[in-house]
Design an enzyme around this catalytic site. Structure first.
Site, PDB file in Angstrom:
ATOM      1  N   HIS A  31       1.450 -41.379 -19.793  1.00 26.66           N
ATOM      2  CA  HIS A  31       2.787 -41.839 -20.149  1.00 26.66           C
ATOM      3  C   HIS A  31       2.986 -43.285 -19.717  1.00 26.66           C
ATOM      4  CE1 HIS A  31       5.265 -40.905 -16.221  1.00 26.66           C
ATOM      5  NE2 HIS A  31       4.186 -41.593 -15.963  1.00 26.66           N
ATOM      6  N   CYS A  72       4.292 -46.911 -13.044  1.00 31.90           N
ATOM      7  CA  CYS A  72       4.537 -46.117 -14.259  1.00 31.90           C
ATOM      8  C   CYS A  72       4.975 -46.987 -15.435  1.00 31.90           C
ATOM      9  CB  CYS A  72       5.555 -45.010 -13.979  1.00 31.90           C
ATOM     10  SG  CYS A  72       4.839 -43.607 -13.084  1.00 31.90           S
ATOM     11  N   HIS A 111      -0.926 -44.620 -18.264  1.00 29.34           N
ATOM     12  CA  HIS A 111      -1.716 -44.071 -17.157  1.00 29.34           C
ATOM     13  C   HIS A 111      -1.465 -42.577 -17.161  1.00 29.34           C
ATOM     14  CE1 HIS A 111       2.308 -44.538 -15.625  1.00 29.34           C
ATOM     15  NE2 HIS A 111       2.042 -43.479 -14.884  1.00 29.34           N
ATOM     16  N   HIS A 171      -1.201 -38.505 -15.419  1.00 35.10           N
ATOM     17  CA  HIS A 171      -0.851 -37.647 -14.292  1.00 35.10           C
ATOM     18  C   HIS A 171      -1.439 -36.260 -14.537  1.00 35.10           C
ATOM     19  CE1 HIS A 171       2.040 -40.293 -12.287  1.00 35.10           C
ATOM     20  NE2 HIS A 171       2.476 -40.640 -13.493  1.00 35.10           N
ATOM     21  N   ASP A 182      -1.373 -31.182 -23.318  1.00 36.86           N
ATOM     22  CA  ASP A 182      -2.595 -31.483 -22.563  1.00 36.86           C
ATOM     23  C   ASP A 182      -3.434 -32.554 -23.256  1.00 36.86           C
ATOM     24  OD1 ASP A 182      -4.310 -31.066 -20.326  1.00 36.86           O
ATOM     25  OD2 ASP A 182      -5.663 -29.923 -21.614  1.00 36.86           O
ATOM     26  N   HIS A 183      -3.842 -33.544 -22.470  1.00 38.35           N
ATOM     27  CA  HIS A 183      -4.637 -34.678 -22.951  1.00 38.35           C
ATOM     28  C   HIS A 183      -3.946 -35.450 -24.070  1.00 38.35           C
ATOM     29  CE1 HIS A 183      -7.650 -32.847 -20.435  1.00 38.35           C
ATOM     30  NE2 HIS A 183      -8.352 -33.947 -20.534  1.00 38.35           N
ATOM     31  N   GLU A 236       4.743 -33.927 -10.676  1.00 46.00           N
ATOM     32  CA  GLU A 236       4.039 -35.076 -11.257  1.00 46.00           C
ATOM     33  C   GLU A 236       2.909 -35.522 -10.332  1.00 46.00           C
ATOM     34  OE1 GLU A 236       5.885 -38.428 -13.789  1.00 46.00           O
ATOM     35  OE2 GLU A 236       5.629 -39.300 -11.802  1.00 46.00           O
TER      36      GLU A 236
HETATM   37 NI    NI Z   1       3.606 -42.261 -14.083  1.00 41.82          NI
END
Ligand code: NI
Length: 136
Positions: free
Chosen positions: A15, A34, A40, A42, A80-81, A125
């Site tokens: 995100h 972020c 990047h 999580h 996911d991914h 997160e």
């Molecule tokens: Ni982040």
């Protein structure tokens, strides 16, 4: 007797947090790492909690197999991914913070959980940062 049953889920996703109306510097100040324009990832850990009475016929609040399948189909297979900003329509205009992701997850699951049962989403997160949404 009111009991809460819980099922864990997991997804990895990318995100970026930013506000289009702000400068790059201000986004950096507010969102820190972020705000990275290159995105990047999580490792999100999810707990779906369902609260209600015990069904006397089954002894269950809710069939955990059904809950497991719902989490897989509606959340893990979707997120996911993925790049949340780019690939998940709900986040085209909505910042994919943990807060907003937990609301989106709640909204995706709620129609599939019996109405008389309460639904709560806990989303980690990081190992230390997590949010809870109860649909209020
Ligand atoms: Ni982040």
């Amino acid at each position: 007797m009111i009991v809460t049953v819980n099922r864990k889920g997991h997804f990895n996703a990318a995100h970026r947090l930013y506000n289009n109306e702000w400068s790059g510097d201000r986004n950096q100040d507010v969102f820190g790492k972020c705000a990275n324009p290159h995105f990047h990832g999580h490792n999100y850990e999810l707990i779906v909690s369902v609260t209600g009475g015990i069904n006397p016929r089954t002894g269950f609040v809710m069939d955990m197999k059904l809950l497991k399948d719902l989490i897989k189909e509606k959340i893990e297979d979707e997120f996911d991914h993925k790049n949340l900003n780019v690939q998940i329509p709900e986040f085209k205009e909505l910042n994919p913070t943990s807060e907003n992701i937990s609301v989106v997850i709640w909204n995706k699951l709620r129609p599939h959980i019996p109405e008389k049962l309460q639904l709560e989403i806990t989303l980690f997160e990081t190992a230390r940062n997590f949010v809870i949404y109860r649909g209020e």
